[in-house]
Design an enzyme around this catalytic site. Structure first.
Site, mmCIF file in Angstrom:
data_model
loop_
_atom_site.group_PDB
_atom_site.id
_atom_site.type_symbol
_atom_site.label_atom_id
_atom_site.label_comp_id
_atom_site.label_asym_id
_atom_site.label_seq_id
_atom_site.Cartn_x
_atom_site.Cartn_y
_atom_site.Cartn_z
ATOM 1 N N ASP A 86 -9.418 -4.724 -5.084
ATOM 2 C CA ASP A 86 -8.973 -3.645 -3.988
ATOM 3 C C ASP A 86 -9.920 -2.286 -3.865
ATOM 4 O OD1 ASP A 86 -7.435 -1.858 -2.536
ATOM 5 O OD2 ASP A 86 -5.612 -2.476 -3.143
ATOM 6 N N SER A 131 0.940 -1.170 -0.126
ATOM 7 C CA SER A 131 -0.006 -0.174 -0.116
ATOM 8 C C SER A 131 0.837 1.179 -0.123
ATOM 9 C CB SER A 131 -1.138 -0.103 1.115
ATOM 10 O OG SER A 131 -1.755 1.100 1.215
ATOM 11 N N HIS A 150 -7.609 -5.413 -0.551
ATOM 12 C CA HIS A 150 -6.443 -4.405 0.042
ATOM 13 C C HIS A 150 -5.987 -5.376 0.852
ATOM 14 C CE1 HIS A 150 -4.131 -0.881 -0.191
ATOM 15 N NE2 HIS A 150 -4.242 -0.933 1.255
#
Length: 267
Positions: free
Chosen positions: A213, A159, A245
């Protein structure tokens, strides 16, 4: 009134979900231990020989927004191949900073993020990214000074940490072993491209992103490889259907195999 309260609390819910998913995948996907071969086993002898011929390597893992380095340390348990017996791992933590997408709340963050979900056109924080890159480069420089070949150094991140991985690899003055981006995005504008060195462009990139995601949209990840290829940088992109995610077991197994193909021997 309820809608206003929901809009205010929405970023915090997203952060809690992201942190919870990261913790769950580490616990759920913990690899099961396998039995050790007898001391006279040819397999053990082969593993020992592999260890002696592999040079020192270094893997740096950069966590996502609101997370911490220690929370991600179980990731190293996936790397069971003998090639990683001489590998040093480091899981640093970002310092607490106010984050715009979470209404200015202070939390571990490498740089500022202006909105969630993140798309291919989301605002950038070039100055914040460049400051974070300096910290990562200091870690790499220290490892090189300790005797590790730069081409046996791998930067990986999830991320926000994946976005920082990309920037750190492309702005480092030497060729590294590789950079692995998980659910990341391109966190800088076009002005930063001019700083890419010819050596940095030789560093291979592995980019993995889940199709489901909802925090860093797939379109943000999908925009990365064309950007890299236009600038002469090799990138292997992998899309994972159904993955939200988070980092999956399959992604980590792929990362292990990918790094093994890049490792330099001591000979």
């Amino acid at each position: 009134m309820r809608n206003i309260l929901f809009q205010f609390l929405k970023p915090f819910f997203l952060l809690i979900i992201t942190f919870t998913i990261t913790s769950l995948f580490i616990v759920y996907f913990q690899p099961s231990p396998s039995s050790s071969p007898p001391s006279s086993s040819p397999l053990k002898i082969q593993q020992e020989n592999t260890t002696t011929t592999m040079a020192r390597s270094f893997i740096l893992w950069l966590h996502g927004l609101g997370d911490s380095g220690p929370a991600n340390e179980p990731i190293r348990s996936f790397f069971t191949s003998p090639e990683f017996r001489n590998t040093k791992w480091l899981f640093p933590s970002a310092s607490p900073n106010p984050v715009s997408c979470n209404n200015g709340a202070v939390m571990p963050s490498w740089f500022d993020i202006h909105e969630i979900p993140i798309s291919a056109t989301s605002p950038k924080d070039d100055s914040g990214v460049l400051k974070a890159v300096q910290k990562v480069h200091a870690i790499i420089d220290k490892e090189v000074a300790a005797g590790t070949n730069s081409e046996n150094i791998f930067i990986c991140g999830f991320s926000q940490g994946g976005a920082l991985t990309l920037a750190s690899v492309l702005l480092y003055p030497k060729t590294l072993g590789g950079g692995a981006v998980f659910s990341g995005w391109v966190p800088f504008g076009s002005s930063v491209i001019e700083r890419f060195s010819p050596s940095a462009k030789k560093t291979p990139i592995l980019w993995s992103h889940g199709l489901a995601d909802g925090t860093v949209l797939f379109e943000a990840g999908q925009a990365g490889p064309p950007f890299l290829e236009q600038n002469g940088i090799r990138c292997e992109f992998k899309a994972y259907p159904g993955l939200g995610h988070s980092v999956s077991n399959d992604e980590l197994q792929s990362l292990e195999s990918w790094i093994k193909t890049k490792l330099r021997s001591s000979s």
